[in-house]
Write an enzyme that holds these catalytic residues in place. Structure first.
Site, PDB file in Angstrom:
ATOM      1  N   ASP A  11      23.002  38.656  74.672  1.00  0.00           N
ATOM      2  CA  ASP A  11      23.820  39.725  74.093  1.00  0.00           C
ATOM      3  C   ASP A  11      24.647  40.311  75.230  1.00  0.00           C
ATOM      4  O   ASP A  11      24.099  40.891  76.160  1.00  0.00           O
ATOM      5  CB  ASP A  11      22.942  40.825  73.488  1.00  0.00           C
ATOM      6  CG  ASP A  11      22.198  40.339  72.240  1.00  0.00           C
ATOM      7  OD1 ASP A  11      22.700  39.417  71.582  1.00  0.00           O
ATOM      8  OD2 ASP A  11      21.118  40.878  71.957  1.00  0.00           O
ATOM      9  N   ASP A 134      22.786  38.660  59.181  1.00  0.00           N
ATOM     10  CA  ASP A 134      21.819  39.711  59.505  1.00  0.00           C
ATOM     11  C   ASP A 134      21.260  40.201  58.179  1.00  0.00           C
ATOM     12  O   ASP A 134      21.994  40.800  57.376  1.00  0.00           O
ATOM     13  CB  ASP A 134      22.503  40.872  60.243  1.00  0.00           C
ATOM     14  CG  ASP A 134      23.002  40.458  61.627  1.00  0.00           C
ATOM     15  OD1 ASP A 134      22.494  39.461  62.174  1.00  0.00           O
ATOM     16  OD2 ASP A 134      23.904  41.130  62.162  1.00  0.00           O
TER      17      ASP A 134
END
Lengths: 270, 201
Positions: A11, A134
């Site tokens: 990330d 997600d």
């Protein structure tokens, strides 16, 4: 025989020069983990099968910074590289591929404009298009939803976008099936309920999606130890597992995870 | 120098970086005149795109490519760059180069298509290209079609994905791999290093 893939996820906060790898907890708090290409080289040494770079800032200004990160990484790291976060159009995808990426992952932009999946698949091939989902559990029966039995009761899974900040009302299983029809090559499936918790992957979610599509599913969200990866790769049809913090903070190496998988009867590249 | 043929279909940075990493001197050539001028010691046809698109974009290079192959220049085809060396493919009506006899056909029913990920090699012949590569070593594959050579003797290594298929074929100065060595970490770099050393000899 094709091996199950272990994929460290980086990330990236691109708001600082050269970028840095961070890790959020349930899409919120942030810890600093390292410089992207240095971590990438370390994971290559450890035997990672693939790497995913996610731009968590996901803004247009940062796209060139991500391109630099990938350029720098691809000088020394020779494995499949995926770039995600802020890919909104074909031009963004092309910037990523020109910098050395092999795949792009799309989430928000594809939910808003599903044809983006078809376009990426058409211009760069199915293998180059990863759909990121997600998903969050929604308990209680609703008409038109794909209901899944879990130990905590029946639920369906709702897609979120904008990095988990907003919900779409879209059923994650139905969206995965549509994405396959549109030409996605992989589904990167993150459980929002588990992400950052280290309680293990959402087995019911992963099983439901990987049984519904014929493209590889990358299980994501909740990995706290190698046994969690063993569980999700042994008990579902997922083709790969993604983890971040267990690798970033030196808790386990990719090699240790693979050793655990090998002993558990999962076929991996050693 | 090693000419990487750019047929306008995507990321060539990886193969360029990988060849440079193992001591090669790669140059990306984007048209047939450049290939003519390049005085190449070796040629790489990289692997991006579909068979029909690849052949359409490669056709302008074909005369020069045939000359180089006839003169004994080492050639390495990667993925779709391997498939175009054969005569035909089920993927397209376009004819292949026919430098190797045989067909390219779709992966069998019952497996996920494309094959995407790391798979093992079974070595059939210990060729120079495969020096230091062992049975069971993993390489990164991304493909929906596979090559079926008419002459089985050109198959240097196979991989198993629903069917036992050619993963490495070699005939004289023609070398080809179905997987992506530039994406296969250390073992992939070893194969590219072997190719670079072949060029230097």
């Amino acid at each position: 025989m094709l091996a199950k893939r272990i994929i460290p996820c980086l990330d990236c906060d691109l708001g600082v020069p050269h970028g840095r790898v961070v890790k959020g907890v349930q899409f919120k708090q942030i810890r600093y983990a390292g410089i992207p290409w240095e971590l990438a080289e370390e994971y290559d040494r450890q035997g990672a099968d693939e790497l995913i770079f996610l731009d968590i800032t996901a803004s247009h200004e940062r796209r060139e910074t991500m391109a630099k990160v990938i350029e720098k990484t691809s000088e020394n790291v020779f494995m499949p590289l995926t770039v995600g976060g802020g890919i909104r159009a074909i031009a963004d995808a092309r910037t990523a591929f020109n910098s050395g990426a092999d795949k792009v992952s799309v989430n928000t932009a594809a939910l808003k404009n599903p044809d983006l999946i078809n376009d990426i698949a058409k211009y760069f091939g199915n293998q180059a298009c990863v759909l990121a989902i997600d998903a969050k559990r929604r308990y209680g029966r609703e008409p038109g939803r794909e209901m899944v039995d879990t130990p905590d009761g029946e639920c369906w899974f709702e897609c979120s976008f904008y990095g988990g900040r907003e919900f779409t009302g879209i059923d994650a299983i139905q969206w995965a099936i549509e994405a396959e029809e549109r030409g996605a090559g992989d589904i990167m499936l993150t459980s929002m309920d588990r992400d950052g918790t280290k309680d293990g992957f959402d087995i019911e979610l992963t099983k439901a999606v990987s049984d519904s599509v014929n493209i590889p599913v990358i299980a994501s969200g909740g990995c706290g130890n190698p046994e969690h990866i063993l569980e999700v790769l042994r008990d579902t049809n997922a083709s790969a597992a993604l983890a971040a913090s267990i690798f970033h903070f030196g808790e386990y190496t990719v090699g240790e995870v693979k050793e655990c998988l090998r002993k558990g009867g999962v076929h991996v590249r050693m | 120098m090693i000419a990487i043929i750019d047929y306008g279909m995507g990321n060539l940075r990886s193969i360029h970086n990988a060849l440079a990493k193992v001591g090669g001197n790669p140059v990306i050539v984007s048209d047939s005149n450049a290939l003519l001028d390049a005085d190449a010691d070796a040629v790489v046809i990289p692997g991006v795109g579909s068979f029909g698109d690849a052949m359409r974009n490669l056709t302008p290079f074909s005369d020069r490519l045939f000359d180089l192959v006839d003169s004994g220049t080492p050639l390495l085809g990667i993925c779709i760059g391997m498939q175009v060396l054969f005569e035909r493919s089920e993927e397209s009506d376009a004819a292949g180069f026919g430098l190797l006899e045989g067909d390219v056909i779709r992966l069998p029913d019952g497996v996920k298509i494309p094959q995407m990920g790391w798979n093992e090699l079974t070595i059939r012949s210990d060729t120079d290209l495969l020096a230091g590569i062992n049975d069971g070593d993993f390489f990164y594959f991304v493909h929906s079609y596979y090559c079926v050579p008419e002459d089985e003797r050109v198959i240097a290594a196979t991989t198993d994905y629903g069917v036992d298929m050619a993963a490495v074929v070699e005939k004289d100065n023609i070398h080809a791999v179905q997987f992506h060595p530039e994406k296969s970490s250390k073992k992939g770099l070893k194969i590219l290093k072997n190719f670079v050393e072949m060029v230097k000899c």
